[in-house]
Design an enzyme around this catalytic site. Structure first.
Site, PDB file in Angstrom:
ATOM      1  N   ASP A  32       0.977  -1.011   0.001  1.00  0.00           N
ATOM      2  CA  ASP A  32       0.017   0.183  -0.194  1.00  0.00           C
ATOM      3  C   ASP A  32       0.832   1.412  -0.153  1.00  0.00           C
ATOM      4  O   ASP A  32       1.949   1.226   0.522  1.00  0.00           O
ATOM      5  CB  ASP A  32      -0.913   0.064   1.436  1.00  0.00           C
ATOM      6  CG  ASP A  32      -1.775   1.168   1.366  1.00  0.00           C
ATOM      7  OD1 ASP A  32      -2.376   1.328   0.376  1.00  0.00           O
ATOM      8  OD2 ASP A  32      -1.934   1.906   2.367  1.00  0.00           O
ATOM      9  N   LYS A  33       0.425   2.365  -0.534  1.00  0.00           N
ATOM     10  CA  LYS A  33       1.288   3.420  -0.655  1.00  0.00           C
ATOM     11  C   LYS A  33       1.323   4.245   0.823  1.00  0.00           C
ATOM     12  O   LYS A  33       2.586   4.471   1.309  1.00  0.00           O
ATOM     13  CB  LYS A  33       0.842   4.313  -1.751  1.00  0.00           C
ATOM     14  CG  LYS A  33       1.648   5.800  -1.944  1.00  0.00           C
ATOM     15  CD  LYS A  33       1.116   6.733  -3.280  1.00  0.00           C
ATOM     16  CE  LYS A  33       0.028   7.317  -2.757  1.00  0.00           C
ATOM     17  NZ  LYS A  33       0.141   8.425  -1.720  1.00  0.00           N
TER      18      LYS A  33
END
Length: 670
Positions: free
Chosen positions: A360-361
């Site tokens: 996930d960023k």
């Protein structure tokens, strides 16, 4: 891990590892089994010496010593065998007793006593070695102090930590361990969080700005004010307000979960359990057949019986039964000491077999603290009006982007008064709505407008949005009633350690690393380029992330790394779900297979390396345990005696245990 793995963390209580977990304390303390085993050895040596070195001695005297060796060596083994038979299980301890009884029936009292002595000694030493790994886990629970100094009105009293209540104010002096989880309300200091998060350097801490808000919204308290039980205070005296009871602290949960991890079987362990259930009856069948070897071979029944007992000893899979549990326990304990919670053998093994990782960023590859970079009002709109509306609504949300708009927007407005919004409603993965001045406010991604009944943006607005997109910004459009006010551009900062951590994983042979994000593709690609990733998948809603993980799983094992909250569905779909910064998140602790307690991406490469080393040691142990059985069975059939078979059999059991204990000293050398 099988493809249908669904991350059900119900605790799967294992069988007793084929008899290797029975209690070994007693009237002489926790080392009773070892004392009994050594006593058996002394009696065996005495009986053997009297039999061989004192001619003319009455035969009952050495026999008495051998019987004593039988009694001391077989005491715990008989207890375990009886328990197994009550449960209709015929396992290794029972096989050993049958072999010892067979030796006695032949008059080979010394060899039978030797069997029980070495078997009980092997068990005792095995328990001692395994105890080292368990003590590494238990030591975690001893980190928190037993008492705390609590402010009661004008007085400060010392009370057991079990009696602390949520909301108590605890006084912590310099260089003391913290007795509770909470947030700082007075004093500044630096705290060594290594016991919980594994961080090598002390972390600076300061009081919360608004204790009242911190009490009502624990999620709003930043990590710079949150503290954990068992961590070590630095040079500053502090006061903390407790947020959990002693039984619910992060440290208590970690200890509990690590202890429970021991009961959850790995794929290899499930395989060996199935193997044993088939193998043990085959051993018994082979032993029965060999009892009648005298029918086809010209030898007395006595010799056939002796050979059958030797094969029974040789074929008992003691080393196989303990090969995997010992490695899993040591690996889980080593990870916990480094601030990584691994929930059992399945994720420990599976993480070492991954060939792809999805990140996930926000908050994983980035700091999770975005800043406003652009404020672009649409035609005829004042910048202050845009910010006032945005700040009024985003103050109600605890999403990282909302917090950034509320913080930076307030700063840019200076002393301008901001009205109070109400009725905040989240549109998952898209944005929020709220009420302000009797009208509905929409704040969210450009894609939110023109879908699900929300009217679209006009051409000039779309043109302004596209210009910001080309810069890789995360965009939030603001609409108040029927007026589109403008767009706010934000940019998150990549973690400084992200590139190095990804390079380490790449050097370990992780073939694919992909960033998946709800941001626009351009914004996702901008961050991916900065951290050294070549693949970035943007515009993904939570359900789209699940589909992305499914596509990756079609090509092999994949780990999903996120914060454990809004990424939970994708993490559950992955082979292994990994949560970062889990020390401050109950949800992350509960949902993830692997929890990195610190907000430190470098711990991921350590954990993958430990997992791969664990898999390697498990394979070594399986090779040794099965190899010894494969050698001893034909050797005993061809005439190898019970004595040498016992020595090799028990030696292999101890070898696999001590080989597994090497994991306690694992270091990340990449």
């Amino acid at each position: 891990m099988s493809a249908d793995h669904n991350h059900d963390h119900a605790h799967e209580n294992t069988d007793n590892h084929a008899g290797h977990d029975h209690a070994h304390g007693g009237i002489l303390g926790p080392n009773t089994e070892l004392i009994f085993a050594l006593g058996s050895g002394v009696a065996l040596i005495a009986g053997f010496a009297l039999e061989k070195l004192v001619p003319g001695l009455a035969s009952w005297i050495p026999l008495a010593f051998f019987l004593c060796a039988y009694g001391l060596g077989g005491f715990f083994t008989v207890g375990e065998a009886v328990e197994n038979l009550k449960k209709r299980r015929f396992e290794i301890d029972t096989l050993m007793l049958v072999a010892a009884a067979g030796a006695a029936a032949l008059g080979h009292w010394a060899e039978g006593a030797l069997l029980l002595f070495l078997f009980s000694l092997g068990h005792a030493l095995e328990h001692y070695a395994m105890g080292r790994a368990k003590r590494a886990i238990e030591a975690l629970g001893e980190l928190a102090p037993r008492t705390a100094r609590v402010r009661r009105g004008q007085d400060i009293i010392e009370t057991p930590v079990e009696q602390l209540e949520i909301g108590d104010v605890v006084i912590v002096r310099p260089n003391e361990r913290l007795p509770a989880d909470g947030f700082i309300i007075a004093g500044t200091t630096s705290i060594n969080q290594a016991p919980v998060t594994g961080e090598s350097m002390p972390v600076d801490k300061h009081p919360v700005a608004d204790p009242t808000e911190a009490r009502s919204r624990h999620a709003s308290v930043t990590s710079a004010s949150v503290v954990f039980a068992g961590t070590i205070n630095g040079s500053g005296a502090i006061e903390i307000e407790t947020t959990r009871k002693s039984s619910d602290t992060t440290l208590a949960k970690v200890v509990r979960m690590v202890s429970e991890a021991e009961t959850q079987k790995s794929p290899t362990q499930r395989f060996t359990d199935k193997f044993e259930r088939i193998f043990v009856p085959l051993v018994l069948a082979l032993t029965f057949v060999l009892l009648f070897a005298w029918v086809v071979v010209d030898e007395p029944f006595r010799d056939s019986f002796y050979r059958a007992m030797a094969v029974l000893v040789a074929a008992s899979p003691c080393a196989l039964a303990i090969a995997t549990p010992s490695a899993v326990l040591s690996g889980v304990a080593r990870a916990a000491r480094a601030g990584v919670l691994i929930k059992g053998g399945a994720p420990l093994e599976s993480l070492g077999a991954i060939n792809a990782i999805a990140f996930d960023k926000t908050g994983t590859l980035t700091e999770g603290q975005p800043r406003i970079t652009d404020v672009v009002p649409f035609t005829g709109i004042d910048t202050n009006e845009l910010l006032r509306v945005a700040v009024a609504v985003e103050r109600l949300s605890d999403h990282p982007l909302a917090e950034a708009i509320a913080r930076d927007g307030t700063e840019q407005l200076g002393g301008v008064t901001v009205d109070t919004a109400s009725s905040l409603h989240s549109l998952t993965g898209k944005g929020v709505t709220a009420q302000l001045d009797g009208q509905t406010v929409y704040i969210g991604k450009p894609e939110m407008f023109g879908a699900d009944g929300v009217s679209p943006l006009d051409a000039p607005a779309l043109q302004a949005i596209e210009q910001l997109r080309q810069l890789g910004r995360t965009l939030m459009v603001v609409r108040h009633g029927d007026r589109d006010l403008g767009v706010i551009g934000l940019l998150d900062t990549p973690r400084p350690a992200a590139r190095e951590a990804l390079d380490k994983l790449r050097s370990m042979g992780v073939q694919r690393m992909i960033m998946i994000s709800g941001d626009h593709q351009k914004a996702a690609e901008a961050i991916a380029a900065q951290v050294g990733l070549t693949e970035a998948w943007g515009n993904l809603m939570p359900d789209h992330k699940v589909e992305a993980i499914k596509r990756l799983r079609a090509d092999g094992n994949v780990a999903m790394v996120g914060d454990g909250v809004n990424d939970a569905p994708a993490m559950a779909t992955a082979t292994v779900g990994v949560a970062m910064g889990a020390a401050g998140s109950d949800v992350a602790l509960e949902t993830a297979d692997v929890a990195l307690m610190a907000d430190d991406l470098s711990k991921l490469s350590f954990t993958v390396g430990l997992s791969r080393r664990t898999r390697s040691i498990i394979l070594q142990n399986l090779f040794v345990s099965l190899g010894v059985v494969a050698f001893l069975v034909p050797a005993t059939i061809l005439g190898l005696g019970i004595g040498p078979a016992i020595a090799l059999h028990e030696g292999s059991t101890l070898l696999v245990v001590f080989n597994a204990l090497r994991l306690l000293a694992y270091r990340d050398r990449n």
